[in-house]
Design a protein around this motif. Structure first.
Motif, PDB file in Angstrom:
ATOM      1  N   GLY A 180     -10.167  -1.489   6.026  1.00 36.78           N
ATOM      2  CA  GLY A 180     -10.316  -2.647   5.154  1.00 36.78           C
ATOM      3  C   GLY A 180     -10.650  -2.244   3.735  1.00 36.78           C
ATOM      4  O   GLY A 180     -10.082  -2.773   2.775  1.00 36.78           O
ATOM      5  N   SER A 181     -11.578  -1.294   3.580  1.00 36.51           N
ATOM      6  CA  SER A 181     -11.981  -0.858   2.237  1.00 36.51           C
ATOM      7  C   SER A 181     -10.812  -0.209   1.505  1.00 36.51           C
ATOM      8  O   SER A 181     -10.568  -0.486   0.318  1.00 36.51           O
ATOM      9  CB  SER A 181     -13.151   0.125   2.330  1.00 36.51           C
ATOM     10  N   ALA A 182     -10.121   0.698   2.218  1.00 36.16           N
ATOM     11  CA  ALA A 182      -8.974   1.354   1.589  1.00 36.16           C
ATOM     12  C   ALA A 182      -7.907   0.342   1.198  1.00 36.16           C
ATOM     13  O   ALA A 182      -7.304   0.425   0.122  1.00 36.16           O
ATOM     14  CB  ALA A 182      -8.384   2.405   2.531  1.00 36.16           C
ATOM     15  N   GLY A 183      -7.694  -0.635   2.105  1.00 40.23           N
ATOM     16  CA  GLY A 183      -6.697  -1.668   1.805  1.00 40.23           C
ATOM     17  C   GLY A 183      -7.096  -2.511   0.614  1.00 40.23           C
ATOM     18  O   GLY A 183      -6.271  -2.822  -0.245  1.00 40.23           O
ATOM     19  N   ILE A 184      -8.390  -2.887   0.558  1.00 41.10           N
ATOM     20  CA  ILE A 184      -8.874  -3.705  -0.556  1.00 41.10           C
ATOM     21  C   ILE A 184      -8.759  -2.943  -1.869  1.00 41.10           C
ATOM     22  O   ILE A 184      -8.277  -3.465  -2.881  1.00 41.10           O
ATOM     23  CB  ILE A 184     -10.336  -4.144  -0.307  1.00 41.10           C
ATOM     24  N   ILE A 185      -9.218  -1.675  -1.853  1.00 40.79           N
ATOM     25  CA  ILE A 185      -9.184  -0.877  -3.078  1.00 40.79           C
ATOM     26  C   ILE A 185      -7.743  -0.660  -3.547  1.00 40.79           C
ATOM     27  O   ILE A 185      -7.409  -0.872  -4.714  1.00 40.79           O
ATOM     28  CB  ILE A 185      -9.891   0.471  -2.857  1.00 40.79           C
ATOM     29  N   SER A 186      -6.885  -0.217  -2.609  1.00 43.24           N
ATOM     30  CA  SER A 186      -5.502   0.072  -2.993  1.00 43.24           C
ATOM     31  C   SER A 186      -4.756  -1.192  -3.384  1.00 43.24           C
ATOM     32  O   SER A 186      -4.002  -1.197  -4.368  1.00 43.24           O
ATOM     33  CB  SER A 186      -4.769   0.784  -1.850  1.00 43.24           C
ATOM     34  N   ALA A 187      -4.987  -2.267  -2.626  1.00 41.59           N
ATOM     35  CA  ALA A 187      -4.308  -3.523  -2.948  1.00 41.59           C
ATOM     36  C   ALA A 187      -4.744  -4.029  -4.313  1.00 41.59           C
ATOM     37  O   ALA A 187      -3.932  -4.485  -5.123  1.00 41.59           O
ATOM     38  CB  ALA A 187      -4.591  -4.574  -1.878  1.00 41.59           C
ATOM     39  N   GLY A 188      -6.067  -3.956  -4.574  1.00 41.66           N
ATOM     40  CA  GLY A 188      -6.571  -4.410  -5.871  1.00 41.66           C
ATOM     41  C   GLY A 188      -5.973  -3.624  -7.013  1.00 41.66           C
ATOM     42  O   GLY A 188      -5.523  -4.186  -8.021  1.00 41.66           O
ATOM     43  N   LYS A 189      -5.960  -2.276  -6.860  1.00 39.29           N
ATOM     44  CA  LYS A 189      -5.421  -1.435  -7.926  1.00 39.29           C
ATOM     45  C   LYS A 189      -3.935  -1.686  -8.134  1.00 39.29           C
ATOM     46  O   LYS A 189      -3.462  -1.848  -9.271  1.00 39.29           O
ATOM     47  CB  LYS A 189      -5.653   0.042  -7.603  1.00 39.29           C
ATOM     48  N   VAL A 190      -3.201  -1.713  -7.026  1.00 37.79           N
ATOM     49  CA  VAL A 190      -1.752  -1.877  -7.137  1.00 37.79           C
ATOM     50  C   VAL A 190      -1.398  -3.253  -7.686  1.00 37.79           C
ATOM     51  O   VAL A 190      -0.522  -3.397  -8.556  1.00 37.79           O
ATOM     52  CB  VAL A 190      -1.076  -1.642  -5.771  1.00 37.79           C
ATOM     53  N   VAL A 191      -2.079  -4.299  -7.180  1.00 38.65           N
ATOM     54  CA  VAL A 191      -1.778  -5.654  -7.651  1.00 38.65           C
ATOM     55  C   VAL A 191      -2.121  -5.797  -9.128  1.00 38.65           C
ATOM     56  O   VAL A 191      -1.362  -6.390  -9.901  1.00 38.65           O
ATOM     57  CB  VAL A 191      -2.525  -6.705  -6.800  1.00 38.65           C
ATOM     58  N   VAL A 243      -6.058 -16.378 -15.540  1.00 32.95           N
ATOM     59  CA  VAL A 243      -6.518 -15.216 -14.784  1.00 32.95           C
ATOM     60  C   VAL A 243      -6.553 -15.523 -13.289  1.00 32.95           C
ATOM     61  O   VAL A 243      -6.215 -14.671 -12.460  1.00 32.95           O
ATOM     62  CB  VAL A 243      -7.908 -14.768 -15.290  1.00 32.95           C
ATOM     63  N   LYS A 244      -6.939 -16.743 -12.939  1.00 35.28           N
ATOM     64  CA  LYS A 244      -7.036 -17.080 -11.514  1.00 35.28           C
ATOM     65  C   LYS A 244      -5.671 -16.987 -10.822  1.00 35.28           C
ATOM     66  O   LYS A 244      -5.601 -16.664  -9.628  1.00 35.28           O
ATOM     67  CB  LYS A 244      -7.630 -18.476 -11.328  1.00 35.28           C
ATOM     68  N   GLU A 245      -4.597 -17.257 -11.556  1.00 40.93           N
ATOM     69  CA  GLU A 245      -3.259 -17.120 -10.967  1.00 40.93           C
ATOM     70  C   GLU A 245      -2.847 -15.658 -10.905  1.00 40.93           C
ATOM     71  O   GLU A 245      -2.176 -15.240  -9.949  1.00 40.93           O
ATOM     72  CB  GLU A 245      -2.247 -17.918 -11.779  1.00 40.93           C
ATOM     73  N   LEU A 246      -3.239 -14.878 -11.919  1.00 40.22           N
ATOM     74  CA  LEU A 246      -2.940 -13.449 -11.896  1.00 40.22           C
ATOM     75  C   LEU A 246      -3.626 -12.759 -10.727  1.00 40.22           C
ATOM     76  O   LEU A 246      -3.085 -11.832 -10.117  1.00 40.22           O
ATOM     77  CB  LEU A 246      -3.381 -12.791 -13.200  1.00 40.22           C
ATOM     78  N   ASN A 247      -4.848 -13.207 -10.412  1.00 39.63           N
ATOM     79  CA  ASN A 247      -5.637 -12.573  -9.351  1.00 39.63           C
ATOM     80  C   ASN A 247      -5.427 -13.211  -7.986  1.00 39.63           C
ATOM     81  O   ASN A 247      -6.071 -12.812  -7.015  1.00 39.63           O
ATOM     82  CB  ASN A 247      -7.126 -12.626  -9.705  1.00 39.63           C
ATOM     83  N   ALA A 248      -4.568 -14.238  -7.919  1.00 42.49           N
ATOM     84  CA  ALA A 248      -4.411 -14.969  -6.662  1.00 42.49           C
ATOM     85  C   ALA A 248      -3.942 -14.062  -5.531  1.00 42.49           C
ATOM     86  O   ALA A 248      -4.474 -14.109  -4.413  1.00 42.49           O
ATOM     87  CB  ALA A 248      -3.433 -16.126  -6.855  1.00 42.49           C
ATOM     88  N   THR A 249      -2.973 -13.208  -5.812  1.00 43.75           N
ATOM     89  CA  THR A 249      -2.448 -12.330  -4.765  1.00 43.75           C
ATOM     90  C   THR A 249      -3.518 -11.357  -4.286  1.00 43.75           C
ATOM     91  O   THR A 249      -3.699 -11.154  -3.078  1.00 43.75           O
ATOM     92  CB  THR A 249      -1.232 -11.546  -5.288  1.00 43.75           C
ATOM     93  N   ARG A 250      -4.233 -10.758  -5.242  1.00 42.74           N
ATOM     94  CA  ARG A 250      -5.285  -9.817  -4.862  1.00 42.74           C
ATOM     95  C   ARG A 250      -6.373 -10.516  -4.060  1.00 42.74           C
ATOM     96  O   ARG A 250      -6.842  -9.989  -3.044  1.00 42.74           O
ATOM     97  CB  ARG A 250      -5.881  -9.164  -6.109  1.00 42.74           C
ATOM     98  N   THR A 251      -6.776 -11.706  -4.513  1.00 41.69           N
ATOM     99  CA  THR A 251      -7.828 -12.443  -3.800  1.00 41.69           C
ATOM    100  C   THR A 251      -7.392 -12.771  -2.379  1.00 41.69           C
ATOM    101  O   THR A 251      -8.169 -12.607  -1.422  1.00 41.69           O
ATOM    102  CB  THR A 251      -8.165 -13.735  -4.562  1.00 41.69           C
ATOM    103  N   ASP A 252      -6.160 -13.220  -2.236  1.00 41.78           N
ATOM    104  CA  ASP A 252      -5.654 -13.537  -0.887  1.00 41.78           C
ATOM    105  C   ASP A 252      -5.639 -12.307  -0.003  1.00 41.78           C
ATOM    106  O   ASP A 252      -6.011 -12.369   1.181  1.00 41.78           O
ATOM    107  CB  ASP A 252      -4.237 -14.119  -0.989  1.00 41.78           C
ATOM    108  N   LEU A 253      -5.195 -11.172  -0.572  1.00 37.27           N
ATOM    109  CA  LEU A 253      -5.152  -9.947   0.220  1.00 37.27           C
ATOM    110  C   LEU A 253      -6.552  -9.506   0.638  1.00 37.27           C
ATOM    111  O   LEU A 253      -6.777  -9.103   1.788  1.00 37.27           O
ATOM    112  CB  LEU A 253      -4.482  -8.830  -0.580  1.00 37.27           C
ATOM    113  N   ILE A 254      -7.510  -9.595  -0.291  1.00 34.38           N
ATOM    114  CA  ILE A 254      -8.882  -9.187   0.027  1.00 34.38           C
ATOM    115  C   ILE A 254      -9.467 -10.080   1.105  1.00 34.38           C
ATOM    116  O   ILE A 254     -10.110  -9.606   2.063  1.00 34.38           O
ATOM    117  CB  ILE A 254      -9.745  -9.212  -1.248  1.00 34.38           C
TER     118      ILE A 254
END
Length: 551
Positions: free
Chosen positions: A24-35, A299-310
């Motif tokens: 989960g941590s690796a996914g959150i970190i990598s997803a956040g960075k990549v997104v 910003v909330k729309e830019l971060n929507a994908t990352r937030t959903d993934l997290i």
């Protein structure tokens, strides 16, 4: 004393819990960075793409006006006589008339084209002035503005003439209402000077609605939009504000954005600011006429994908932990393999490797986690594919590039190894392009390339067109295109004649072509077919040159 079963379950649960947390941590970190990285890249690329769409219109106008200006300078061979002989002026006007009108007809967005002479030594209405009511209408000759009726500082009526003369350089005028034809437009004008004498100007006007429509059609995410400013960060076009409104007058929180727009031509990093209490980010690019195209989104729309993934990863991690607590002993073996697979996948994503395959499918939390990873990888691959897709488009003509051509040839040769595909190759080459570049400039040469490409694309509309060199195009014909290849070549010949109807001299478009059909009995590779088509093209090129024919 605790049983070994309890210890095994405890150890299994602890190991699985740690693995789940690591995944989960690796996914959150990598997803956040990549997104975050991809969001910045997407906005930048989308802004750049829209800027290129606007610039393609603006630069085409520039090329057209420059071509007419160069032609006028080339043809005006007696300046003193031009200043004193009205008959000479009229003859010169007739010489440039066809070039001006043809250039205007082939310039997207143009609603007016003109060449006006210095009223100090010619009649106040001397020159040419063509207008049309719509961007797809017919140009009509209009009585040129009478300079004697207006003062030189009357910007709305004659600023288009005196401002470029004062600047003594090609000039883009900001949007203005042309009182003469009652249309809001932007204009590009080039002063004509020969031996230090101001001859006059050549210019074209674009209906500003053309640019406004492009801006209004720009939308990113749910509510992101675009607007235009000038170099001083004043509004040129915004759906909520009138022209010339200063950003700093709208909201003091826009000062940072205004400063960036004033001091930079564009940015790869997103600019953060607050607008009416909402956090937003923006990207911008400078246009060919000095205006800035600004793309902005919350910003909330830019971060929507990352937030959903997290959230998804956190929920899945918590769910896996709870289920493991209850069923760790029974599910340990089943869970070990998919968790390892997901762990490896997460590490690969964190390292930037998106070429992974997650084989696990099940209707439980691990299956949901696997599906989330698959969706994540799929989305990231789509973003990257979009970026790579830009490399497959030729920037001048908009058709497929040489990179796309190499890939197509590779795929076709792979098919030739296992089957006998039906196809033909048509090769096209523009004659005399170097002479046009040398005599009229590379802008005119680019216009020849674009004109040739439009004809090829129009005739071979059902087949892919590739630009593989400066003046060389290739069309790969299959299916109906292959069946109709000979009639299409006749249509191509007719299309060139139609294009050259009002063109004379070195600007006549001449395109050599050759075609070859794949013969499985004789052709061992795609290159064999291409060589035959290329040889036929060069034969046709020599025939055209020897006969001095345009097609």
């Amino acid at each position: 004393m605790k049983s070994i079963k309890y210890k095994i379950v405890s150890v299994l649960f602890t190991c699985i819990l740690i693995t789940a947390l690591a995944t989960g941590s690796a996914g959150i970190i990598s997803a956040g960075k990549v997104v975050d990285t991809d969001t910045t890249r997407i906005m930048g690329l989308y802004c750049s793409d829209k800027a290129q769409s606007v610039n393609s219109i603006l630069k085409h106008i520039q090329q057209s006006v420059q071509m007419v200006s160069d032609y006028a300078v080339h043809k005006l061979d007696d300046v003193p006589r031009f200043q004193t002989d009205e008959a000479y002026v009229n003859a010169f006007t007739q010489t440039v008339n066809d070039v001006l009108l043809n250039s205007a007809n082939h310039t997207e967005g143009a609603i007016a084209a003109y060449i006006r002479y210095n009223p100090d030594f010619t009649a106040p209405t001397s020159g040419l002035f063509y207008t049309r009511q719509t961007v797809d209408g017919e140009f009509e000759s209009t009585q040129p503005t009478d300079f004697s009726k207006y003062a030189e500082d009357d910007v709305e009526r004659v600023g288009w003439y005196y401002i470029p003369i004062s600047n003594n350089s090609p000039t883009w005028l900001p949007p203005y209402l042309n009182q003469n034809i009652n249309v809001q437009m932007i204009s590009y004008i080039i002063p004509i000077q020969i031996d230090g004498v101001n001859i006059g100007v050549v210019g074209m006007d674009i209906n500003f609605d053309v640019l406004k429509t492009l801006v209004d059609s720009t939308q990113i995410f749910k509510t992101g939009y675009a607007f235009l400013t000038d170099s001083q960060s004043d509004i040129i076009y915004h759906h909520d504000y009138v022209m010339h409104t200063a950003l700093t007058d709208i909201d003091s929180n826009l000062n940072s954005l205004a400063a960036k727009l004033q001091n930079q031509s564009g940015t790869d990093e997103l600019i953060s600011y607050t607008y009416h209490g909402e956090k937003k980010k923006a990207s911008f690019q400078e246009l060919a006429n000095g205006m800035k195209l600004v793309l902005t989104a919350p910003v909330k729309e830019l971060n929507a994908t990352r937030t959903d993934l997290i959230i998804q990863i956190l929920l899945i991690t918590i769910g896996v932990s709870l289920i493991t607590l209850l069923f760790s002993y029974l599910l340990a073996k089943r869970m070990a393999r998919p968790l390892i697979e997901l762990n490896v996948a997460a590490k690969k994503i964190a390292d930037g490797d998106l070429g992974i395959t997650i084989s696990h499918h099940s209707k439980d939390e691990i299956g949901t986690l696997a599906e989330s990873f698959r969706k994540t990888v799929s989305q990231l691959n789509e973003y990257i594919s979009y970026i790579k897709g830009l490399a497959y488009r030729d920037p001048i003509t908009g058709v497929k590039s040489k990179t796309a051509y190499v890939e197509a040839v590779k795929n076709l040769e792979s098919r030739m190894q296992i089957e006998q595909p039906s196809f033909a190759v048509a090769v096209f080459d523009i004659n005399n392009l170097k002479r046009v570049n040398d005599e009229y400039g590379h802008d005119m040469g680019d216009m020849q390339i674009i004109a040739a490409c439009k004809i090829i694309c129009k005739v071979f509309s059902h087949s892919p067109v590739y630009r593989i060199g400066g003046d060389e195009f290739v069309v790969i014909l299959t299916d109906q295109g292959l069946i109709d290849c000979l009639p299409l070549l006749d249509q191509f010949k007719t299309a060139i004649k139609e294009h050259n109807r009002n063109i004379q001299g070195d600007l006549v478009l001449q395109i050599a072509r050759g075609i070859a059909v794949y013969d499985s009995a004789a052709d061992l590779s795609y290159n064999d077919v291409f060589k035959r088509a290329d040889t036929a093209m060069y034969h046709n090129k020599n025939v055209l040159k020897s006969q001095q024919q345009p097609c």
